[in-house]
Design an enzyme around this catalytic site. Sequence first.
Site, PDB file in Angstrom:
ATOM      1  N   LYS A  12     -20.422  -7.293 -13.479  1.00  9.34           N
ATOM      2  CA  LYS A  12     -20.429  -6.354 -11.804  1.00  9.34           C
ATOM      3  C   LYS A  12     -20.956  -7.071 -10.896  1.00  9.34           C
ATOM      4  O   LYS A  12     -21.654  -7.930 -10.845  1.00  9.34           O
ATOM      5  CB  LYS A  12     -21.068  -5.318 -12.295  1.00  9.34           C
ATOM      6  N   TYR A  52     -12.031   3.416 -11.130  1.00 10.26           N
ATOM      7  CA  TYR A  52     -12.959   4.092 -11.640  1.00 10.26           C
ATOM      8  C   TYR A  52     -12.315   5.672 -10.732  1.00 10.26           C
ATOM      9  O   TYR A  52     -12.802   6.290 -11.062  1.00 10.26           O
ATOM     10  CB  TYR A  52     -14.073   4.151 -10.839  1.00 10.26           C
ATOM     11  N   PHE A  60     -21.942   9.827  -7.422  1.00 10.05           N
ATOM     12  CA  PHE A  60     -22.096   8.699  -6.915  1.00 10.05           C
ATOM     13  C   PHE A  60     -20.591   8.049  -6.900  1.00 10.05           C
ATOM     14  O   PHE A  60     -20.854   6.857  -6.722  1.00 10.05           O
ATOM     15  CB  PHE A  60     -22.881   8.679  -8.461  1.00 10.05           C
ATOM     16  N   ARG A  88     -19.819  -2.010 -26.928  1.00 12.02           N
ATOM     17  CA  ARG A  88     -20.581  -1.277 -26.360  1.00 12.02           C
ATOM     18  C   ARG A  88     -21.982  -1.059 -26.947  1.00 12.02           C
ATOM     19  O   ARG A  88     -22.280  -0.659 -25.969  1.00 12.02           O
ATOM     20  CB  ARG A  88     -19.789   0.100 -25.996  1.00 12.02           C
ATOM     21  N   THR A  94     -25.428   3.737 -20.606  1.00  9.15           N
ATOM     22  CA  THR A  94     -24.675   2.884 -19.264  1.00  9.15           C
ATOM     23  C   THR A  94     -26.437   3.271 -18.307  1.00  9.15           C
ATOM     24  O   THR A  94     -26.021   2.820 -16.988  1.00  9.15           O
ATOM     25  CB  THR A  94     -24.174   4.683 -18.238  1.00  9.15           C
ATOM     26  N   ARG A 105     -28.017  -4.241 -21.470  1.00  6.90           N
ATOM     27  CA  ARG A 105     -28.251  -3.162 -20.056  1.00  6.90           C
ATOM     28  C   ARG A 105     -30.156  -3.047 -19.988  1.00  6.90           C
ATOM     29  O   ARG A 105     -30.483  -3.336 -18.760  1.00  6.90           O
ATOM     30  CB  ARG A 105     -28.116  -2.096 -20.202  1.00  6.90           C
ATOM     31  N   ASN A 115     -26.047  -1.658 -13.309  1.00  8.72           N
ATOM     32  CA  ASN A 115     -25.950  -1.587 -14.531  1.00  8.72           C
ATOM     33  C   ASN A 115     -25.486  -3.298 -15.267  1.00  8.72           C
ATOM     34  O   ASN A 115     -25.200  -3.284 -16.226  1.00  8.72           O
ATOM     35  CB  ASN A 115     -25.523  -0.273 -15.105  1.00  8.72           C
ATOM     36  N   HIS A 118     -19.404  -3.786 -17.499  1.00 10.16           N
ATOM     37  CA  HIS A 118     -19.069  -2.603 -17.698  1.00 10.16           C
ATOM     38  C   HIS A 118     -17.982  -3.037 -18.783  1.00 10.16           C
ATOM     39  O   HIS A 118     -17.751  -4.383 -18.723  1.00 10.16           O
ATOM     40  CB  HIS A 118     -17.856  -2.342 -16.518  1.00 10.16           C
ATOM     41  N   GLU A 129      -8.181  -0.092 -18.712  1.00 14.95           N
ATOM     42  CA  GLU A 129      -7.845  -1.247 -18.176  1.00 14.95           C
ATOM     43  C   GLU A 129      -8.095  -2.952 -18.071  1.00 14.95           C
ATOM     44  O   GLU A 129      -7.425  -3.478 -17.306  1.00 14.95           O
ATOM     45  CB  GLU A 129     -10.023  -1.558 -18.175  1.00 14.95           C
TER      46      GLU A 129
HETATM   47  P1  CMP Z   1     -19.694   1.715 -16.062  1.00 18.41           P
HETATM   48  O1  CMP Z   1     -19.743   1.978 -17.174  1.00 18.41           O
HETATM   49  O2  CMP Z   1     -18.717   0.479 -15.456  1.00 18.41           O
HETATM   50  O3  CMP Z   1     -18.613   3.149 -15.874  1.00 18.41           O
HETATM   51  C1  CMP Z   1     -18.929   3.794 -14.587  1.00 18.41           C
HETATM   52  C2  CMP Z   1     -20.059   3.776 -13.638  1.00 18.41           C
HETATM   53  O4  CMP Z   1     -20.476   4.812 -12.790  1.00 18.41           O
HETATM   54  C3  CMP Z   1     -21.550   3.364 -14.621  1.00 18.41           C
HETATM   55  O5  CMP Z   1     -21.212   1.877 -15.143  1.00 18.41           O
HETATM   56  C4  CMP Z   1     -22.327   3.201 -13.873  1.00 18.41           C
HETATM   57  O6  CMP Z   1     -22.386   2.070 -12.652  1.00 18.41           O
HETATM   58  C5  CMP Z   1     -21.593   4.497 -12.647  1.00 18.41           C
HETATM   59  N1  CMP Z   1     -22.880   5.910 -12.632  1.00 18.41           N
HETATM   60  C6  CMP Z   1     -22.335   6.386 -14.171  1.00 18.41           C
HETATM   61  N2  CMP Z   1     -23.079   7.877 -13.750  1.00 18.41           N
HETATM   62  C7  CMP Z   1     -23.928   7.675 -12.690  1.00 18.41           C
HETATM   63  C8  CMP Z   1     -24.755   8.409 -12.303  1.00 18.41           C
HETATM   64  N3  CMP Z   1     -25.043   9.652 -12.273  1.00 18.41           N
HETATM   65  N4  CMP Z   1     -25.529   7.997 -10.843  1.00 18.41           N
HETATM   66  C9  CMP Z   1     -25.001   6.809 -10.833  1.00 18.41           C
HETATM   67  N5  CMP Z   1     -24.105   6.523 -10.616  1.00 18.41           N
HETATM   68  C10 CMP Z   1     -23.450   6.167 -11.991  1.00 18.41           C
END
Ligand code: CMP
Length: 159
Positions: A12, A52, A60, A88, A94, A105, A115, A118, A129
Amino acid sequence: MKTEERTFVAIKPDGVKRGIIGKIIERFENKGFKIVAMKLLQVTPELAAKHYEEHQGKPFYNRLVHYITSGPVVAMVIEGYEAIESVRHIVGATNPMNADVGTIRADFAQVMEYNVIHASDSPNSAQREINLYFKPEEIYDNWQSMLELITYNEERFQG
Ligand code: CMP
């Protein structure tokens, strides 16, 4: 039973801006995975909305789209033994607070909003994707990786 899979990974904008692209890719290469596609690109709001879509309407969501479009990402297709689940594990939970030590992470991020990376969470997401970010002709699988031969797919070895 050997199961070869492809998964989608994106470093990212925070990872790109921090200059840790190499450190992240190194982890996948160390594992023995084969990178079959990779590019640096700017995610548009339209692409972010498709990527997304499952999060649309969540509190969020707007911050997430702002974040993923705030600079370039490095998108990759990674191939290997049960690559979706295995990648993963390397990426970690996450929320970096809950990610196991040694995962990307846990080692590089503090909060869920930033984070760093992805990775697809299921075979369906991986296919979806990969198709969103890459045309079929941008995926290069017609070469032999020493890593895939030695780490899990010895019978592919042709000499
Ligand atoms: P990612 O694996 O890219 O998938 C969805 C993204 O949304 C996740 O990583 C985070 O960057 C973001 N995300 C998921 N849950 C939350 C949350 N509760 N608050 C803020 N960001 C979130």
